[in-house]
Design a protein around this motif. Structure first.
Motif, short mmCIF file in Angstrom:
data_model
loop_
_atom_site.label_atom_id
_atom_site.label_comp_id
_atom_site.label_asym_id
_atom_site.label_seq_id
_atom_site.Cartn_x
_atom_site.Cartn_y
_atom_site.Cartn_z
N GLN A 1 34.16 0.83 28.55
CA GLN A 1 35.31 -0.28 28.64
C GLN A 1 34.44 -1.63 28.59
O GLN A 1 33.86 -2.17 29.23
N ALA A 2 35.03 -2.18 27.32
CA ALA A 2 34.85 -3.71 26.83
C ALA A 2 35.89 -4.59 27.59
O ALA A 2 37.12 -4.35 27.72
N SER A 3 35.37 -5.73 28.31
CA SER A 3 36.29 -6.81 28.70
C SER A 3 35.76 -8.05 28.41
O SER A 3 34.47 -8.14 27.96
N GLY A 4 36.54 -8.91 28.82
CA GLY A 4 36.07 -10.46 28.51
C GLY A 4 36.44 -11.34 27.33
O GLY A 4 36.11 -12.38 27.30
N GLY A 5 37.31 -10.58 26.43
CA GLY A 5 37.81 -11.25 25.53
C GLY A 5 38.90 -12.43 25.77
O GLY A 5 39.15 -12.49 27.06
N GLY A 6 39.05 -13.08 24.96
CA GLY A 6 40.05 -14.45 25.29
C GLY A 6 40.14 -15.11 24.09
O GLY A 6 39.56 -15.00 23.15
N LEU A 7 40.85 -16.28 24.35
CA LEU A 7 40.90 -17.58 23.51
C LEU A 7 39.99 -18.69 23.78
O LEU A 7 39.77 -18.90 25.03
N VAL A 8 39.17 -19.15 22.83
CA VAL A 8 38.15 -20.04 23.07
C VAL A 8 38.32 -21.09 22.09
O VAL A 8 38.48 -20.74 20.66
N GLY B 1 32.97 -23.74 19.11
CA GLY B 1 31.87 -24.31 19.65
C GLY B 1 31.92 -23.84 21.38
O GLY B 1 30.90 -24.22 21.82
N GLY B 2 32.74 -23.26 21.77
CA GLY B 2 32.83 -22.74 22.83
C GLY B 2 31.82 -21.28 23.06
O GLY B 2 31.44 -20.90 22.18
N SER B 3 32.11 -20.54 24.41
CA SER B 3 31.29 -19.61 24.56
C SER B 3 32.14 -18.55 25.47
O SER B 3 33.23 -18.96 25.97
N LEU B 4 31.94 -17.36 25.28
CA LEU B 4 32.51 -16.17 25.92
C LEU B 4 31.49 -15.18 26.36
O LEU B 4 30.34 -15.20 25.73
N ARG B 5 31.71 -14.25 27.39
CA ARG B 5 30.68 -13.44 27.47
C ARG B 5 31.34 -11.86 27.60
O ARG B 5 32.35 -12.00 28.57
N LEU B 6 31.06 -10.96 26.75
CA LEU B 6 31.97 -9.90 26.80
C LEU B 6 30.90 -9.11 27.66
O LEU B 6 29.79 -8.96 27.74
N SER B 7 31.82 -7.95 28.27
CA SER B 7 30.92 -6.92 29.31
C SER B 7 31.43 -5.68 28.80
O SER B 7 32.50 -5.19 28.23
N THR C 1 36.54 -14.55 15.20
CA THR C 1 37.63 -13.74 15.87
C THR C 1 37.52 -12.63 15.16
O THR C 1 37.62 -12.29 14.02
N ALA C 2 37.86 -11.71 16.18
CA ALA C 2 37.90 -10.21 15.75
C ALA C 2 38.02 -9.40 17.23
O ALA C 2 38.14 -9.77 18.19
N VAL C 3 38.28 -8.32 16.92
CA VAL C 3 38.44 -7.18 18.21
C VAL C 3 36.91 -6.66 18.14
O VAL C 3 36.22 -6.64 17.17
N TYR C 4 36.37 -6.82 19.55
CA TYR C 4 35.16 -6.54 19.65
C TYR C 4 34.88 -5.22 20.45
O TYR C 4 35.61 -4.93 21.39
N TYR C 5 34.10 -4.44 19.76
CA TYR C 5 34.00 -2.83 20.54
C TYR C 5 32.46 -2.71 20.87
O TYR C 5 31.49 -3.28 20.41
N GLY D 1 38.50 -1.80 22.44
CA GLY D 1 38.14 -3.25 22.07
C GLY D 1 38.82 -4.02 22.86
O GLY D 1 39.78 -4.08 23.60
N THR D 2 38.19 -5.55 22.86
CA THR D 2 38.47 -6.58 23.33
C THR D 2 38.80 -7.83 22.36
O THR D 2 37.81 -7.91 21.57
N GLN D 3 39.77 -8.39 22.33
CA GLN D 3 40.07 -9.32 21.24
C GLN D 3 39.63 -10.76 21.57
O GLN D 3 39.53 -11.28 22.95
N VAL D 4 38.90 -11.26 20.70
CA VAL D 4 38.36 -12.60 20.72
C VAL D 4 39.14 -13.50 19.68
O VAL D 4 38.87 -13.01 18.72
#
Length: 123
Positions: free
Chosen positions: A4-11, A14-20, A90-94, A116-119
């Motif tokens: 189960q992937a999670s943590g995507g979003g709109l950024v 230059g920003g950061s995100l952490r997917l789990s 920008t993509a769906v991350y799996y 996937g989770t959308q970034v």
């Protein structure tokens, strides 16, 4: 195998995100994990891979130096830390795993996939 992937979003750029990626596997079930992304109209791209032993992490040129993959001590969660994000990220991350000794740098070797989770990287 459950993933189960999670943590995507709109950024913003230059920003950061952490997917789990949470997995039903753990310390008694060795696996290698890969992160793959896909943009509509483009082929899937393997961007990072974490071998079971944690050494020799692999990164695609497109993300090397910006993304970091790691795993918790229980080995049931893998993170993808994404820094200096660009619109082209920008993509769906799996997340996906493989349980054999095949190379970690080939998408075709991964036999279990999570949703996937959308970034989205946009200003």
């Amino acid at each position: 195998v459950q993933l189960q992937a999670s943590g995507g979003g709109l950024v913003q750029p230059g920003g950061s995100l952490r997917l789990s990626c949470a997995t039903s596997l753990g310390t008694h079930s060795p696996y290698d994990m890969g992160w793959i992304r896909q943009t509509p109209g483009k082929e899937r791209e393997l961007i990072a891979a974490l071998p079971w032993r944690g050494d020799r992490k692999w990164y695609a040129v497109s993300v090397k130096g910006r993304f970091t993959v790691s795993r918790n001590s229980d080995k049931d969660t893998v993170w993808l830390q994404m820094n200096s994000l660009k619109p082209e990220d920008t993509a769906v991350y799996y997340c996906a795993v493989k349980t054999d000794a095949s190379p970690v740098d080939r998408i075709s070797n991964y036999n279990y996939w999570g949703q996937g989770t959308q970034v989205t990287v946009s200003s």
